[in-house]
Design an enzyme around this catalytic site. Structure first.
Site, short mmCIF file in Angstrom:
data_model
loop_
_atom_site.label_atom_id
_atom_site.label_comp_id
_atom_site.label_asym_id
_atom_site.label_seq_id
_atom_site.Cartn_x
_atom_site.Cartn_y
_atom_site.Cartn_z
N ASP A 50 0.85 -1.18 0.00
CA ASP A 50 0.00 0.00 0.00
C ASP A 50 0.89 1.24 0.00
O ASP A 50 1.89 1.30 0.72
CB ASP A 50 -0.90 -0.01 1.25
CG ASP A 50 -1.80 1.22 1.30
OD1 ASP A 50 -2.93 1.13 0.79
OD2 ASP A 50 -1.37 2.24 1.85
N ASN B 177 -2.64 13.22 -3.75
CA ASN B 177 -3.74 13.71 -4.59
C ASN B 177 -4.20 15.09 -4.15
O ASN B 177 -4.46 15.97 -4.98
CB ASN B 177 -4.91 12.73 -4.54
CG ASN B 177 -4.68 11.50 -5.40
OD1 ASN B 177 -3.99 11.56 -6.42
ND2 ASN B 177 -5.27 10.38 -5.00
N GLU C 176 -4.71 2.48 -4.26
CA GLU C 176 -3.25 2.55 -4.19
C GLU C 176 -2.64 1.26 -3.65
O GLU C 176 -1.51 1.23 -3.18
CB GLU C 176 -2.82 3.73 -3.31
CG GLU C 176 -3.12 3.59 -1.83
CD GLU C 176 -4.52 4.02 -1.44
OE1 GLU C 176 -4.73 4.35 -0.26
OE2 GLU C 176 -5.41 4.06 -2.33
#
Length: 221
Positions: A168, A176, A211
């Site tokens: 992860d 973002n 992700e």
């Protein structure tokens, strides 16, 4: 059952199986595709309708061929049963019609084979796309599930070990939020490339979701 009937039965079964396989592949691959369910359903319906319509037309053409050959067989019987010797021109004309009918059918068979091969390739291409994540070009969740099922089956039968790693990207939301989603997409793409480069050819690197990534390592304790 004559050869023509066997051909018709085999061709019809092949076309039906191709339709069923395509529909099943589209439905099962929906999780990995980019098209909405409604768009996929419409695409399947159009594709199957086109193939069904074309198969029906081809079936009619073969039926017409059978009918034509029956008529030519009757002509041959009449010529052979005539009291006087058959005229060479009549025999040649009959043979010419038979050859022409066979050539027409052979051309349609060649077209049928070409079309089925092309549509089979389209199906394989779609199924490949349905197993691939569009952003990272890694195998997607569906491909991962299939690989895990395969490795688990090998373990149960042969006790062949495998390892699964789940990864992860930490604090991905901050990337973002601070730099925008295009930057986040680039990070995902670059991480995917780094994972591919680091693993063996036999290993499967997949995008698990968001992700998250997964790596399946066969024959690894």
């Amino acid at each position: 059952m004559d050869a023509t009937s066997l051909f018709l039965a085999g061709f019809a079964c092949g076309a039906i199986l191709l339709c069923v396989g395509f529909v099943g592949g589209m439905r099962y691959g929906r999780r990995g595709g980019d098209l909405p369910a409604a768009a996929e359903a419409e695409r399947v319906q159009e594709w199957v309708a086109d193939l069904t319509r074309w198969t029906s037309n081809f079936h009619q053409e073969v039926a017409d061929y059978q009918h034509e050959m029956e008529g030519l067989a009757e002509q041959a019987h009449d010529i052979g049963g005539a009291a006087e010797s058959p005229r060479p021109s009549a025999v040649l004309e009959l043979l010419s019609q038979i050859v022409a009918a066979n050539e027409r059918l052979q051309n349609r068979v060649n077209e049928a084979e070409h079309r089925l091969n092309r549509q089979s390739e389209e199906l394989q291409e779609y199924l490949s796309e349905a197993r691939t994540d569009g952003l990272t070009n890694l195998p997607n969740r569906r491909a991962l599930d299939e690989e895990l099922n395969r490795r688990i089956a090998e373990w149960r039968r042969y006790r062949t070990p495998f390892s699964l790693a789940l990864l992860d990207i930490d604090h991905f939301k901050k990337i973002n939020d601070r730099f925008g989603h295009p930057a986040g997409d680039r990070v995902l793409h670059d991480v995917a490339a780094a994972l591919r480069a680091a693993m063996r050819d036999a290993d499967l690197v997949a995008r698990f979701g968001g992700e998250e990534f997964a790596i399946v390592m066969p024959a690894t304790t």
